[in-house]
Design an enzyme around this catalytic site. Sequence first.
Site, PDB file in Angstrom:
ATOM      1  N   GLU A   1       6.634  -4.688   1.338  1.00  0.00           N
ATOM      2  CA  GLU A   1       5.888  -5.955   1.320  1.00  0.00           C
ATOM      3  C   GLU A   1       6.891  -7.104   1.515  1.00  0.00           C
ATOM      4  O   GLU A   1       6.599  -8.113   2.132  1.00  0.00           O
ATOM      5  CB  GLU A   1       5.172  -6.089  -0.032  1.00  0.00           C
ATOM      6  CG  GLU A   1       4.395  -7.364  -0.168  1.00  0.00           C
ATOM      7  CD  GLU A   1       3.630  -7.464  -1.493  1.00  0.00           C
ATOM      8  OE1 GLU A   1       3.050  -6.467  -1.940  1.00  0.00           O
ATOM      9  OE2 GLU A   1       3.632  -8.560  -2.063  1.00  0.00           O
TER      10      GLU A   1
ATOM     11  N   SER B   1       6.366  -7.161  -6.101  1.00  0.00           N
ATOM     12  CA  SER B   1       6.163  -5.798  -5.578  1.00  0.00           C
ATOM     13  C   SER B   1       6.982  -5.623  -4.304  1.00  0.00           C
ATOM     14  O   SER B   1       6.888  -6.442  -3.391  1.00  0.00           O
ATOM     15  CB  SER B   1       4.693  -5.570  -5.257  1.00  0.00           C
ATOM     16  OG  SER B   1       3.940  -5.636  -6.441  1.00  0.00           O
TER      17      SER B   1
ATOM     18  N   ARG C   1      -1.567  -8.767   2.728  1.00  0.00           N
ATOM     19  CA  ARG C   1      -0.248  -9.426   2.707  1.00  0.00           C
ATOM     20  C   ARG C   1       0.246  -9.799   4.106  1.00  0.00           C
ATOM     21  O   ARG C   1       1.428  -9.630   4.415  1.00  0.00           O
ATOM     22  CB  ARG C   1       0.803  -8.552   2.002  1.00  0.00           C
ATOM     23  CG  ARG C   1       0.456  -8.161   0.601  1.00  0.00           C
ATOM     24  CD  ARG C   1       0.422  -9.330  -0.374  1.00  0.00           C
ATOM     25  NE  ARG C   1      -0.039  -8.868  -1.662  1.00  0.00           N
ATOM     26  CZ  ARG C   1      -1.316  -8.910  -2.047  1.00  0.00           C
ATOM     27  NH1 ARG C   1      -2.246  -9.444  -1.270  1.00  0.00           N
ATOM     28  NH2 ARG C   1      -1.663  -8.452  -3.225  1.00  0.00           N
TER      29      ARG C   1
END
Length: 308
Positions: free
Chosen positions: A301, A231, A182
């Site tokens: 994230e 998420s 990510r």
Amino acid sequence: MMGGKNEIKEILGGIDAGKVLYDEPMSLHASLAVGGKADAMVFIENENQLVAVIRRLKENKKKYFAAGNLTNVIVKDSGYRGAILLMNGLKEVSCEKTNDDGGLIFAQAGARLAEVIELSAAEGFTGLEFCSGIPGSVGGAIWMNAGAYGREIKDVLEEVYILDATCNGKTIKRKEISFRYRKTDFAESTIVLSAKFKLKRGNQLKIKERINEILQWRQEKHPLDFPSAGSIFKNLPGQPAGKLIEERGLKGMTVGGAQVSLKHANFIVNSGKAKASDILNLIKLVQSKVEKETGVNLETEVVIIGED
Ligand SMILES: Cc1cc2nc3c(=O)[nH]c(=O)nc-3n(C[C@H](O)[C@H](O)[C@H](O)COP(=O)(O)OP(=O)(O)OC[C@H]3O[C@@H](n4cnc5c(N)ncnc54)[C@H](O)[C@@H]3O)c2cc1C
């Protein structure tokens, strides 16, 4: 002394900045439906306008932030003193066949991933199905190295066309970029303008089946009826963040209008009138409870910006 909206209005007023909204609540644009006011939100239509806006902001020492579809960003309640540059006008998508019977999809940064997937499926090219249901833009997906089902955007990327810190356009090949979970290693001020994805010839029926399977799976597993940013925490190797949170019994925990989803513990949803501070406080609470019991430090994230 002038500041905030009025100052930025005067700064951008001197050029043809296209459509600009001043003092714009980010809660109206972010998928989590929270966030304070940005001094300006500029709707980017083309590269020339983007360069003119950035040059003008830089000359006047104003901050800016490139945004795709705001599906992975929380703007704090005190807002953002600067300009949010929304790439949604850069939305061209096209496809060309390659000599090896594969395909190259060209997509501008503001194009929705969904549209890119749709085009590749229509042309019978496989490789991007794993992105089905990720609600972001091409620019956001590259910046975040978005992923699902063991695959990441880096796996299908051929090259990226960017604007560097001095506003020069530059093509970068995939192998020149280092990707992490990510994350990409682009310099902070880099702006993604477009990309090419390298795909293989596939069976159109199978491609469409896989897309539908993934969309159905997401419908079953994710709390899609509530605003969220997907998420909230990064998974750890072999330890999904959602599992760590669920095992601590934290599903359903709330702060104000923010709730750890009852359906998927790595989603924090806006269950009604959440403020950004509710989401951020719930993030901290989950982090501290998980760390206390397991020693694991959950990293977010989601990208958090704005004034304290
Ligand atoms: C229901 C739901 C499900 C999700 N599922 C997944 C999933 O399975 N996998 C996954 O990886 N993510 C998932 N996400 C998170 C999110 O959709 C992805 O991270 C997506 O890639 C973000 O794209 P965006 O256009 O919304 O980016 P934004 O949220 O607008 O921005 C995210 C970051 O990218 C940067 N950025 C955006 N555009 C540019 C640009 N043109 N140039 C430079 N920087 C840019 C921003 O500055 C910011 O740092 C999910 C989100 C939701 C709401």
